[in-house]
Design a protein around this motif. Structure first.
Motif, PDB file in Angstrom:
ATOM      1  N   CYS A  88       7.489  73.727 -37.399  1.00 43.90           N
ATOM      2  CA  CYS A  88       8.228  74.988 -37.613  1.00 43.90           C
ATOM      3  C   CYS A  88       7.628  75.825 -38.743  1.00 43.90           C
ATOM      4  N   VAL A  89       6.301  75.968 -38.767  1.00 46.01           N
ATOM      5  CA  VAL A  89       5.663  76.776 -39.798  1.00 46.01           C
ATOM      6  C   VAL A  89       5.736  78.240 -39.403  1.00 46.01           C
ATOM      7  N   CYS A  90       6.026  79.123 -40.358  1.00 44.87           N
ATOM      8  CA  CYS A  90       6.110  80.552 -40.085  1.00 44.87           C
ATOM      9  C   CYS A  90       4.757  81.074 -39.614  1.00 44.87           C
ATOM     10  N   SER A  91       4.773  82.036 -38.698  1.00 42.98           N
ATOM     11  CA  SER A  91       3.526  82.523 -38.101  1.00 42.98           C
ATOM     12  C   SER A  91       2.620  83.206 -39.115  1.00 42.98           C
ATOM     13  N   GLU A  92       3.197  83.762 -40.202  1.00 41.38           N
ATOM     14  CA  GLU A  92       2.354  84.399 -41.212  1.00 41.38           C
ATOM     15  C   GLU A  92       1.553  83.390 -42.023  1.00 41.38           C
ATOM     16  N   PHE A 128      21.406  83.287 -26.934  1.00 44.24           N
ATOM     17  CA  PHE A 128      21.430  83.508 -25.489  1.00 44.24           C
ATOM     18  C   PHE A 128      22.064  82.368 -24.706  1.00 44.24           C
ATOM     19  N   GLY A 129      22.307  81.238 -25.349  1.00 48.36           N
ATOM     20  CA  GLY A 129      22.912  80.114 -24.659  1.00 48.36           C
ATOM     21  C   GLY A 129      21.936  78.974 -24.433  1.00 48.36           C
ATOM     22  N   LYS A 130      22.483  77.778 -24.285  1.00 46.94           N
ATOM     23  CA  LYS A 130      21.659  76.583 -24.128  1.00 46.94           C
ATOM     24  C   LYS A 130      20.898  76.584 -22.811  1.00 46.94           C
ATOM     25  N   ALA A 131      21.513  77.113 -21.746  1.00 44.10           N
ATOM     26  CA  ALA A 131      20.832  77.129 -20.447  1.00 44.10           C
ATOM     27  C   ALA A 131      19.563  77.967 -20.511  1.00 44.10           C
ATOM     28  N   PHE A 132      19.647  79.109 -21.180  1.00 50.12           N
ATOM     29  CA  PHE A 132      18.463  79.947 -21.336  1.00 50.12           C
ATOM     30  C   PHE A 132      17.411  79.246 -22.192  1.00 50.12           C
ATOM     31  N   ALA A 133      17.819  78.722 -23.350  1.00 48.88           N
ATOM     32  CA  ALA A 133      16.866  78.119 -24.286  1.00 48.88           C
ATOM     33  C   ALA A 133      16.122  76.957 -23.652  1.00 48.88           C
ATOM     34  N   ALA A 134      16.816  76.131 -22.876  1.00 51.15           N
ATOM     35  CA  ALA A 134      16.160  74.978 -22.254  1.00 51.15           C
ATOM     36  C   ALA A 134      15.084  75.418 -21.272  1.00 51.15           C
ATOM     37  N   ARG A 135      15.407  76.380 -20.434  1.00 54.65           N
ATOM     38  CA  ARG A 135      14.428  76.840 -19.444  1.00 54.65           C
ATOM     39  C   ARG A 135      13.301  77.630 -20.103  1.00 54.65           C
ATOM     40  N   PHE A 136      13.664  78.594 -20.938  1.00 53.53           N
ATOM     41  CA  PHE A 136      12.672  79.503 -21.501  1.00 53.53           C
ATOM     42  C   PHE A 136      11.710  78.773 -22.430  1.00 53.53           C
ATOM     43  N   SER A 137      12.209  77.913 -23.287  1.00 54.63           N
ATOM     44  CA  SER A 137      11.353  77.218 -24.249  1.00 54.63           C
ATOM     45  C   SER A 137      10.393  76.256 -23.560  1.00 54.63           C
ATOM     46  N   VAL A 160       7.283  78.636 -29.590  1.00 50.52           N
ATOM     47  CA  VAL A 160       8.196  77.513 -29.340  1.00 50.52           C
ATOM     48  C   VAL A 160       8.177  76.583 -30.542  1.00 50.52           C
ATOM     49  N   ASP A 161       9.248  76.522 -31.277  1.00 49.85           N
ATOM     50  CA  ASP A 161       9.435  75.476 -32.283  1.00 49.85           C
ATOM     51  C   ASP A 161      10.926  75.202 -32.391  1.00 49.85           C
ATOM     52  N   LEU A 162      11.278  74.214 -33.193  1.00 50.40           N
ATOM     53  CA  LEU A 162      12.666  73.761 -33.224  1.00 50.40           C
ATOM     54  C   LEU A 162      13.619  74.854 -33.702  1.00 50.40           C
ATOM     55  N   LYS A 163      13.199  75.623 -34.702  1.00 47.10           N
ATOM     56  CA  LYS A 163      14.112  76.651 -35.198  1.00 47.10           C
ATOM     57  C   LYS A 163      14.275  77.780 -34.185  1.00 47.10           C
ATOM     58  N   LEU A 164      13.208  78.094 -33.453  1.00 48.94           N
ATOM     59  CA  LEU A 164      13.313  79.120 -32.420  1.00 48.94           C
ATOM     60  C   LEU A 164      14.210  78.661 -31.276  1.00 48.94           C
ATOM     61  N   ILE A 165      14.078  77.405 -30.878  1.00 48.69           N
ATOM     62  CA  ILE A 165      14.934  76.874 -29.821  1.00 48.69           C
ATOM     63  C   ILE A 165      16.400  76.953 -30.240  1.00 48.69           C
ATOM     64  N   ALA A 166      16.670  76.604 -31.504  1.00 48.59           N
ATOM     65  CA  ALA A 166      18.050  76.682 -31.996  1.00 48.59           C
ATOM     66  C   ALA A 166      18.554  78.126 -32.024  1.00 48.59           C
ATOM     67  N   GLY A 205       6.835  91.125 -36.923  1.00 46.11           N
ATOM     68  CA  GLY A 205       8.104  90.496 -37.242  1.00 46.11           C
ATOM     69  C   GLY A 205       7.929  88.993 -37.210  1.00 46.11           C
ATOM     70  N   CYS A 206       8.749  88.293 -37.944  1.00 47.18           N
ATOM     71  CA  CYS A 206       8.653  86.836 -37.936  1.00 47.18           C
ATOM     72  C   CYS A 206       9.458  86.280 -36.764  1.00 47.18           C
ATOM     73  N   GLU A 207       9.310  84.975 -36.504  1.00 52.24           N
ATOM     74  CA  GLU A 207      10.014  84.369 -35.384  1.00 52.24           C
ATOM     75  C   GLU A 207      11.520  84.505 -35.520  1.00 52.24           C
ATOM     76  N   CYS A 208      12.013  84.341 -36.749  1.00 50.08           N
ATOM     77  CA  CYS A 208      13.461  84.394 -36.962  1.00 50.08           C
ATOM     78  C   CYS A 208      14.019  85.780 -36.630  1.00 50.08           C
ATOM     79  N   ALA A 209      13.260  86.826 -36.933  1.00 49.62           N
ATOM     80  CA  ALA A 209      13.734  88.183 -36.676  1.00 49.62           C
ATOM     81  C   ALA A 209      13.553  88.598 -35.232  1.00 49.62           C
ATOM     82  N   SER A 210      12.625  87.976 -34.495  1.00 48.48           N
ATOM     83  CA  SER A 210      12.335  88.432 -33.138  1.00 48.48           C
ATOM     84  C   SER A 210      13.490  88.185 -32.184  1.00 48.48           C
ATOM     85  N   VAL A 211      14.256  87.125 -32.389  1.00 46.99           N
ATOM     86  CA  VAL A 211      15.365  86.824 -31.480  1.00 46.99           C
ATOM     87  C   VAL A 211      16.468  87.877 -31.579  1.00 46.99           C
TER      88      VAL A 211
END
Length: 354
Positions: A283-287, A326-335, A314-320, A118-124
């Motif tokens: 933010c290049v796709c993993s494929e 999941f929320g900003k608190a999660f994204a800041a810590r997890f990323s 970890v890239d900008l689109k994944l963080i967004a 799966g791509c990064e966009c679909a994994s979330v």
């Protein structure tokens, strides 16, 4: 009434077949047109650039088209598989194969990324769906990180981007899987549900039982609609980032003075840090990111490995996407923690294998 209700599944299958055929035709024609345009432009581009501007522009165009043309087929294949899994593979498959113990479920979920691409966009959204269906968050997050990074499409693309360098493929697999598993175990030990928005429960399931019989005939058609919508979204979305990444890589190779690069390429650790930061920004796709990494010839193999390990996690689109889901608190810590773990794992694996 029975005669009127009985043909419903057949109508659903017919609708699904028509949608599949239409999607396949559009996909084949669009891909052929894209490859034809890219091929013509790649041949004429350098010549036109030489006539209009300077050899530097011709070199930029050569790098850009090489990265883009090489990456498009793998991007297409990856989004095809990702859309098919999202539309046709029930999430309950994951709950059946994962152990109940979170510490044991994490490596199993991480290894599942090898066979369920799966791509990064679909994994979330997939990770969110898994949590909604009872999968422990640690396992869902491990799958979120591993699926875009170690699936067969990505590994094959890496082997083609780095011909004659099988250790680069092994290093990417090992470092990416280690990142996913370590992050899952860290969540088991230190994670708190209060750090992210709790995914909604399956409230809609009970309310939809009354209409399940009536919708049986259209379920096949709706799945094909979901497949087409997922494929269109993922391919166009990821394709845009591929073009931007190819342009950024070409610009980086041509515009940045060699004296500046020597400051980083002269030091193994500085070059690793630089490409780890660039992976977040580009933010290049993993494929397709392996072809971008392969074009960065001035950097060490370990630095380019870090680029391919950090980018899908970890890239900008994944963080967004993580912040919105999941929320900003999660994204800041997890990323932030994922970036550090990915950097360390790629550096250690690169030092060991490369």
């Amino acid at each position: 009434m029975e005669n009127q209700e009985y043909p419903a599944p057949r109508r659903g299958l017919a609708d699904g077949a028509r949608i599949a055929a239409r999607t396949l035709v559009h996909l084949v024609l669009g891909t052929l047109a894209l490859i034809a345009i890219a091929t013509v432009v790649s041949v004429l581009g350098p010549t036109l650039a030489l006539d209009i501007a300077t050899p530097a522009m011709a070199a930029w165009w050569t790098v850009f088209t090489a990265v883009a043309v090489q990456g498009v087929p793998f991007l297409l294949l990856g989004t095809l598989v990702s859309a098919a899994i999202g539309a046709f593979v029930p999430e309950r498959v994951f709950t059946k194969i994962l152990p109940r113990n979170p510490a044991l479920a994490v490596p199993v979920a991480g290894a599942a990324g090898v066979v369920l691409p799966g791509c990064e966009c679909a994994s979330v959204p997939v990770a969110r769906s898994l949590m909604r269906r009872g999968v422990t968050p640690a396992a869902a997050l491990a799958f979120l990180l591993s699926a875009p990074a170690i699936n067969p499409v990505v590994l094959v693309a890496t082997s083609i981007a780095f011909p004659g360098q099988p250790m680069m493929v092994v290093g990417r697999l090992a470092a990416s899987l280690a990142t996913a598993v370590v992050m899952g175990w860290l969540w088991v030990r230190f994670g708190h549900d209060a750090w992210f928005r709790t995914p909604p429960n399956r409230a809609a399931a009970s309310g939809s039982t009354g209409s399940s019989t009536a919708s049986t005939g259209s379920s096949t058609g709706s799945r094909w609609d979901g497949f087409r919508a997922g494929l269109q979204h993922d391919f166009l979305h990821a394709g845009g980032f591929l073009v931007l990444g190819a342009a950024a890589a070409a610009t980086f190779n041509i515009v940045v003075p060699r004296s500046v690069l020597d400051v980083f390429t002269g030091s193994t650790w500085l070059s690793v840090l630089l490409l780890a930061v660039l992976a977040v920004v580009l933010c290049v796709c993993s494929e397709a990111d392996a072809f971008v990494a392969a074009s960065l010839t001035g950097f060490s193999p370990t630095a380019r490995l870090a680029f391919m390990v950090v980018g899908p996690t970890v890239d900008l689109k994944l963080i967004a996407l993580q912040a919105g889901t999941f929320g900003k608190a999660f994204a800041a810590r997890f990323s932030s923690v994922t970036w550090v773990v990915a950097l360390l794992s790629s550096s250690l694996i690169g030092w060991w294998l490369l």
